[in-house]
Scaffold this motif. Structure first.
Motif, PDB file in Angstrom:
ATOM      1  N   GLU A  32       0.835  -1.199   0.000  1.00  0.00           N
ATOM      2  CA  GLU A  32       0.000   0.000   0.000  1.00  0.00           C
ATOM      3  C   GLU A  32       0.872   1.252   0.000  1.00  0.00           C
ATOM      4  OE1 GLU A  32      -2.579  -0.339   3.344  1.00  0.00           O
ATOM      5  OE2 GLU A  32      -3.748  -1.997   2.491  1.00  0.00           O
ATOM      6  N   ASP A  36       0.874   3.686  -3.448  1.00  0.00           N
ATOM      7  CA  ASP A  36       0.131   4.924  -3.217  1.00  0.00           C
ATOM      8  C   ASP A  36       0.680   6.036  -4.132  1.00  0.00           C
ATOM      9  OD1 ASP A  36      -1.187   7.138  -2.319  1.00  0.00           O
ATOM     10  OD2 ASP A  36      -0.400   7.072  -0.263  1.00  0.00           O
ATOM     11  N   ASN A  39       2.049   9.208  -2.595  1.00  0.00           N
ATOM     12  CA  ASN A  39       3.281   9.089  -1.821  1.00  0.00           C
ATOM     13  C   ASN A  39       4.412   9.823  -2.550  1.00  0.00           C
ATOM     14  OD1 ASN A  39       5.668   8.197  -0.541  1.00  0.00           O
ATOM     15  ND2 ASN A  39       4.844   6.156  -0.174  1.00  0.00           N
ATOM     16  N   HIS A  42       6.631   7.718  -4.781  1.00  0.00           N
ATOM     17  CA  HIS A  42       6.046   6.885  -5.826  1.00  0.00           C
ATOM     18  C   HIS A  42       6.819   6.932  -7.133  1.00  0.00           C
ATOM     19  CE1 HIS A  42       3.088   5.617  -8.926  1.00  0.00           C
ATOM     20  NE2 HIS A  42       2.717   4.767  -7.980  1.00  0.00           N
TER      21      HIS A  42
END
Length: 238
Positions: A32, A36, A39, A42
């Motif tokens: 997760e 995300d 985030n 990412h």
């Protein structure tokens, strides 16, 4: 063979996700975190635990290869293809971690590979467990004030000690029968119809004391000191 196995034997995302979702409640799913899109991390191609070593050998990222997350793209495919072709480099360095670290530095310049070293608070390892200056984050974990995504017991001599440390940290959920690769056998001899997961996995941590001077989820004052591991170790519990 070990190098190829390390790189290619990753569980499928579906199986890994099922394993994580069936874990005890006081854990967090790292998938997760990595998936995300809000985030800030990412957009990084590959993310590593912090090894803790600040020597030239592991510079500049200090990346620990016990746990890392790789996004499936052309840059990372080229990175690991290059690593597979450099088996002689791994042998000469006696460490695939060092070889991969050298390639990270090269590929960040060559292809624009984005590499990130993760926070030791959410992704702690043996460096954080054994170093006294990291003692407060360990207290936060054992007293339930902070839950990390994963905990990799690196900086530890052998599997036996890793197991002892994880047990007294309250981070071990594998039944004794399955500790040494006996999961399939445990499922077969179980009195009830069961899977390897139900036979081997405990819903609660299997806690036991082993060393008084190493972090532990309960007071282990009566346990011996880990003198052969840490000659200057001090009691974790006052």
């Amino acid at each position: 063979f070990h190098l190829i196995h390390t790189i290619l034997s990753t569980p499928s995302p579906t199986n890994l996700q099922l394993q994580l979702l069936s874990s005890p409640k006081n854990t967090k799913n790292p998938l997760e975190f990595f998936h995300d899109k809000t985030n800030p991390l990412h957009d990084f191609d590959i993310l590593f635990q912090d090894d803790g070593a600040r020597s030239l050998r592991y510079a500049p990222y200090s990346a620990n290869t016990g746990f890392y997350y790789v996004r499936n793209n052309d840059k990372t495919k080229f990175l690991f293809r290059s690593l597979l072709y450099l088996g002689d480099m791994v042998l000469s360095m006696t460490s695939h971690q060092q070889a991969l670290g050298a390639l990270l530095d090269e590929h960040s310049s060559l292809t624009g590979l984005r590499v990130k070293t993760l926070s030791g608070l959410d992704f702690p390892g043996g460096y954080h467990y054994h170093r006294k200056k990291e003692i407060e984050p360990m207290r936060d974990i054992v007293e339930g004030r902070h839950v990390p995504y994963i905990f990799h017991m690196s900086w530890t001599t052998n599997k036996k000690n890793k197991l002892l440390f994880l047990k007294q940290m309250g981070l071990w959920y594998t039944n004794t029968l399955c500790e040494n690769g006996g999961g399939v056998g445990a499922a077969k001899i179980s009195k009830e119809e069961s899977t390897m997961e139900s036979s081997c996995c405990s819903a609660e941590p299997l806690v036991s004391c082993h060393y008084s001077d190493k972090p532990s989820v309960k007071e282990c004052k009566d346990s011996p000191k880990a003198r052969s591991i840490d000659a200057k170790g001090k009691p974790f519990w006052k």
